[in-house]
Scaffold this active site. Structure first.
Site, PDB file in Angstrom:
ATOM      1  CE1 TYR A 143      41.521  47.564  39.227  1.00  0.00           C
ATOM      2  CE2 TYR A 143      40.445  49.386  38.086  1.00  0.00           C
ATOM      3  CZ  TYR A 143      40.378  48.272  38.896  1.00  0.00           C
ATOM      4  OH  TYR A 143      39.157  47.855  39.377  1.00  0.00           O
ATOM      5  CE  LYS A 173      41.516  49.915  41.511  1.00  0.00           C
ATOM      6  NZ  LYS A 173      41.086  48.754  42.223  1.00  0.00           N
ATOM      7  CG  ASP A 201      37.102  45.909  49.196  1.00  0.00           C
ATOM      8  OD1 ASP A 201      38.064  45.954  48.391  1.00  0.00           O
ATOM      9  OD2 ASP A 201      36.109  46.630  49.079  1.00  0.00           O
ATOM     10  CD  GLU A 202      36.397  40.059  48.898  1.00  0.00           C
ATOM     11  OE1 GLU A 202      36.540  41.296  48.970  1.00  0.00           O
ATOM     12  OE2 GLU A 202      35.862  39.477  47.928  1.00  0.00           O
ATOM     13  CB  VAL A 216      41.712  50.974  45.440  1.00  0.00           C
ATOM     14  CG1 VAL A 216      40.647  51.732  44.654  1.00  0.00           C
ATOM     15  CG2 VAL A 216      43.026  51.725  45.429  1.00  0.00           C
ATOM     16  CB  SER A 218      33.209  48.517  45.807  1.00  0.00           C
ATOM     17  OG  SER A 218      33.188  47.250  46.438  1.00  0.00           O
TER      18      SER A 218
HETATM   19  C1  LIG Z   1      35.885  43.259  41.070  1.00  0.00           C
HETATM   20  C2  LIG Z   1      35.646  44.430  41.973  1.00  0.00           C
HETATM   21  O1  LIG Z   1      34.684  45.125  41.813  1.00  0.00           O
HETATM   22  N1  LIG Z   1      36.537  44.615  42.906  1.00  0.00           N
HETATM   23  C3  LIG Z   1      36.474  45.738  43.830  1.00  0.00           C
HETATM   24  C4  LIG Z   1      36.480  45.258  45.254  1.00  0.00           C
HETATM   25  O2  LIG Z   1      36.384  46.374  46.098  1.00  0.00           O
HETATM   26  C5  LIG Z   1      35.291  44.318  45.503  1.00  0.00           C
HETATM   27  O3  LIG Z   1      34.094  44.963  45.210  1.00  0.00           O
HETATM   28  C6  LIG Z   1      35.263  43.874  46.956  1.00  0.00           C
HETATM   29  O4  LIG Z   1      36.484  43.274  47.292  1.00  0.00           O
HETATM   30  C7  LIG Z   1      34.118  42.886  47.192  1.00  0.00           C
HETATM   31  O5  LIG Z   1      34.414  41.655  46.583  1.00  0.00           O
HETATM   32  C8  LIG Z   1      37.628  46.680  43.578  1.00  0.00           C
HETATM   33  O6  LIG Z   1      38.846  45.994  43.450  1.00  0.00           O
HETATM   34  C9  LIG Z   1      37.318  47.446  42.309  1.00  0.00           C
HETATM   35  C10 LIG Z   1      37.867  48.795  42.326  1.00  0.00           C
HETATM   36  O7  LIG Z   1      38.675  49.130  43.119  1.00  0.00           O
HETATM   37  C11 LIG Z   1      37.326  49.724  41.326  1.00  0.00           C
HETATM   38  O8  LIG Z   1      36.151  49.974  41.369  1.00  0.00           O
HETATM   39  O9  LIG Z   1      38.068  50.186  40.498  1.00  0.00           O
END
Ligand SMILES: CC(=O)N[C@@H]([C@@H](O)[C@H](O)[C@H](O)CO)[C@@H](O)CC(=O)C(=O)O
Length: 275
Positions: A143, A173, A201-202, A216, A218
């Site tokens: 990760y 990841k 995600d963006e 992967v 949120s």
């Molecule tokens: C820093 C952070 O929380 N990054 C998120 C993203 O999903 C992020 O929330 C999303 O891209 C919005 O910026 C993920 O990479 C985190 C993730 O996969 C995890 O919760 O382990």
């Protein structure tokens, strides 16, 4: 070598750890949460106790219980449950890795230790190897999230020859915006069957172009359906639609960023409810 049922691909929701108002884990909603992901979002893989799940703020005992509950409630409903077992203590991490294997998880993931940081690739690989060895039958994912760990060792460098050291290594990841690093991870490992899971995600569409095999994140907890539409458009080479979906996702994330939420780092569905 560990052989997963099938390669981890598509969307993987980084699950939130539900809490009660008293700061205890709210196990009672995890069953409904699984159903929601599968039925409403079309997401059948989860990543437990990661950044979104605040795994590093939980005790080892809590992390074990959370992992158990997700695995139990996901049985025969989810495709894969990956447990993040990274910790500052190698022993804690090994305990969590062994536990993940015992309860029937589909894989484990580990971040770099982030307080006394590994100074180079070899030190980091040795740490990861010690954890992976504790669960020798489980696929292992690194990760990479340098903005949070402060460990800037490039993923491309880390992946070079990694299976010689960690035979269970199954994928990456990648939670970073460095698409040169990500692209080179893919390019230099084309002969391997690694999963390349993007974690911003963006920017997922750009990573798909670079060869991401999944994601992967949120936002797949509540925008899984929308993101799946983008993946489908990309798959059928309808790049204009894929871009429109990505822009829509970006507009939401941009909106949330502009809310300037003090100390709120997690992308919980609560935000969506306020839109
Ligand atoms: C820093 C952070 O929380 N990054 C998120 C993203 O999903 C992020 O929330 C999303 O891209 C919005 O910026 C993920 O990479 C985190 C993730 O996969 C995890 O919760 O382990």
């Amino acid at each position: 070598m560990a052989s997963p049922k099938k390669k981890l691909q598509g969307l993987v929701a980084a699950t939130i750890t539900p809490m009660t108002e008293h700061g205890e884990i709210n196990f009672s909603v995890i069953g409904q949460y699984v159903d929601y992901l599968v039925e409403e979002q079309g997401v059948k893989n989860i990543f437990v106790n990661g950044t979104t799940g605040e795994g590093l703020s939980l005790s080892v005992s809590e992390r074990r219980q959370v992992a158990e509950e997700w695995v139990a409630k996901g049985r025969n409903k989810l495709d894969q449950v990956v447990i993040h077992v990274g910790a500052l203590s190698l022993k804690d991490s090994q305990e969590l890795a062994r536990h993940a294997a015992e309860i029937g998880a589909d894989g484990i993931a580990v971040i770099a230790p982030f307080f006394l940081k590994p100074r180079n690739k070899d030190i980091l690989i040795n740490f990861l190897k010690e954890v992976a060895t504790a669960a020798p039958a489980l696929p292992f994912y690194y990760y990479h999230i340098p903005a949070l760990t402060g460990v800037k060792i490039r993923a491309e460098e880390l992946l070079d020859g990694i299976q010689d050291k960690i035979p269970t290594f199954q994928g990456l990841k990648f939670s970073d915006t460095d698409l040169l690093d990500f692209g080179q991870c893919v390019d230099q490992n084309r002969q391997q069957q690694f999963a390349f899971l993007f974690g911003v995600d963006e920017q997922l569409l750009s990573a798909l172009v670079m060869g991401a095999t999944g994601a992967v994140g949120s936002t797949y907890n509540y925008m899984g359906k929308k993101t799946n539409q983008m993946l489908e458009a990309f798959e059928r080479k309808d790049f204009s639609s894929a871009l429109n979906h990505q822009f829509c996702i970006q507009r939401f994330i941009n909106f949330v960023l502009k809310l300037d939420l003090d100390n709120c780092f997690c992308w919980t569905p609560d935000y969506v409810l306020h839109l």
